[in-house]
Design a protein around this motif. Sequence first.
Motif, PDB file in Angstrom:
ATOM      1  N   THR A  48       0.822  -1.213   0.000  1.00 29.66           N
ATOM      2  CA  THR A  48       0.000   0.000   0.000  1.00 29.66           C
ATOM      3  C   THR A  48       0.861   1.270   0.000  1.00 29.66           C
ATOM      4  O   THR A  48       0.416   2.335   0.430  1.00 29.66           O
ATOM      5  CB  THR A  48      -0.998   0.040   1.180  1.00 29.66           C
ATOM      6  N   GLU A 104      -3.769   5.843  -8.368  1.00 33.82           N
ATOM      7  CA  GLU A 104      -5.065   6.377  -7.939  1.00 33.82           C
ATOM      8  C   GLU A 104      -5.512   5.794  -6.613  1.00 33.82           C
ATOM      9  O   GLU A 104      -6.229   6.437  -5.857  1.00 33.82           O
ATOM     10  CB  GLU A 104      -6.122   6.068  -8.997  1.00 33.82           C
ATOM     11  N   ARG A 105      -5.136   4.552  -6.369  1.00 31.85           N
ATOM     12  CA  ARG A 105      -5.549   3.948  -5.094  1.00 31.85           C
ATOM     13  C   ARG A 105      -4.478   2.995  -4.581  1.00 31.85           C
ATOM     14  O   ARG A 105      -3.693   2.463  -5.351  1.00 31.85           O
ATOM     15  CB  ARG A 105      -6.899   3.246  -5.245  1.00 31.85           C
ATOM     16  N   GLN A 106      -4.530   2.791  -3.247  1.00 29.51           N
ATOM     17  CA  GLN A 106      -3.573   1.888  -2.598  1.00 29.51           C
ATOM     18  C   GLN A 106      -4.257   0.650  -2.028  1.00 29.51           C
ATOM     19  O   GLN A 106      -3.589  -0.316  -1.670  1.00 29.51           O
ATOM     20  CB  GLN A 106      -2.812   2.622  -1.474  1.00 29.51           C
TER      21      GLN A 106
ATOM     22  N   SER B 276     -15.310   4.876   2.614  1.00 23.62           N
ATOM     23  CA  SER B 276     -13.906   4.579   2.311  1.00 23.62           C
ATOM     24  C   SER B 276     -13.043   4.646   3.576  1.00 23.62           C
ATOM     25  O   SER B 276     -11.865   4.282   3.553  1.00 23.62           O
ATOM     26  CB  SER B 276     -13.366   5.523   1.246  1.00 23.62           C
TER      27      SER B 276
END
Lengths: 107, 406
Positions: A48, A104-106, B276
């Motif tokens: 991550t 964009e995301r981990q 989230s």
Amino acid sequence: MPAITFIHSDGKSDRVETGDGESAMQAATRHGLDGILAECGGNAMCATCHVYVDESWLARLPAMADDEDALLDGAAAERSPASRLSCQIVITPDLDGLVLRLPERQV
Amino acid sequence: MSASASPVSTGSPGIPHLDVDPFAMNFFADPYPTHEVLREAGPVVYLDKWNVYGVARYAEVHAVLNDPATFCSSRGVGLSDFKKETPWRPPSLILEADPPAHTRTRAVLSKVLSPTVMKQVRDRFTAAAEERVDALIDKRSFDAVADLAEAYPLSIFPDALGLKPEGREHLIPYASVVFNAFGPPNQLRQEAIERSAPHQAYVAEQCQRENLAPGGFGACIHAHVDEGAITATEAPLLVRSLLSAGLDTTVNGIGAAIYCLARFPDQWQRLRDDLSLARGAFEEAVRFESPVQTFFRTTTREVELSGATIGEGEKVLMFLAAANRDPRRWDKPDSYDITRRTSGHVGFGSGIHMCVGQLVARLEGEVMLTALAKRIAKIEITGEPKRRFNNTLRGLDSLPVTITPA
């Protein structure tokens, strides 16, 4: 101390000073950067803290170990030939100016 | 409780001696004031009750965890020194091992529980969480420990491992023995070991290759025998590690998260407003409650740690929970804040022995909190929560709640 630049997925960038012997991940989290999660705290166990290394720098980084290679297959964002885990990139003086792009995301 | 610095022959001068028993019932009931005493007494303390050194500040706990050559695990990660006493069960090949032996077994479990594998089980874990929440909404009032924190991991983890349906009632009692056995020879430990025979027999049987369903984590471990990474006699013991450490820990982790979110409704609301945050809410609960409170290491040589000299062959008790609330490291350490940057907390440990199942725990926590926050407006505690006592694990025995559907 060497400074490195993180470019966020929206194009904005942050330049951060690194501390002695710090990894790129540690520098990022110490500066409170969004985009690096580092759930495992730098133990090469979670994928991550994924980054895409700027092409011009890619060959100048030490090669990745097998565990980093395997973890990158499980990263949340798509893996590319420029993918690395930022916890495994220790910033030495010759990496001053390193540019890392954030996915964009981990997770 | 006192924090006098009386130099005695067993400890080096200058190290504060405390008469704290961190394995006593009154300590478990409210460990926080004592954690503070331990942290404030010095970077390294000596606990006369059990003749061990202790570290309770973040910096020293982190340092001990990250120097496995000096602070070894092969002499046991409980009070018992395997060099002097026979372990109560055959030692773990990963938890109670040092490099280079540890490196090989660790690599196998890391592969079996990798991020790639988590992607494959995510949908299944999510569907089970949603099913569980459906059942809870029908109930409205329930015990958040038995009906949620235990029921959910029990509904997925034994299947993910590939265990037979029969005998699963041994799983939580077995884990309870394992974690009690890290403690000193107190009543909790003695009684746990005395009653452990049927649980040990079940676990030994379940770890054999023929008893593990194809495709499960257990079968995947055994498959590494065929590649030569581990031997056929090592594989069952590595499966045992997942049975020991993979269930009760997540039960207490999920339990901690529910207990936090029920006590701090503002944080529950934040989670409901932004799903989230579910993964962070779970992670922060692991920091805040530290389901695994302590582990020991044994020194392999004389070492100086933050000015204190510790001799060879000494047990060092790491207070993970105290480190996770050390004000030297954490801003407002006693607040549960689901947006906190938790990276670096030692709730899963740190270094080469950091929890190999941490990704399973996070996945379970994330999908369960997401499923709850999607469907439930309010969680109210409706009765006195009851604590479960264990030498290593912190968690509840029961938590009566009533929920209001969204």
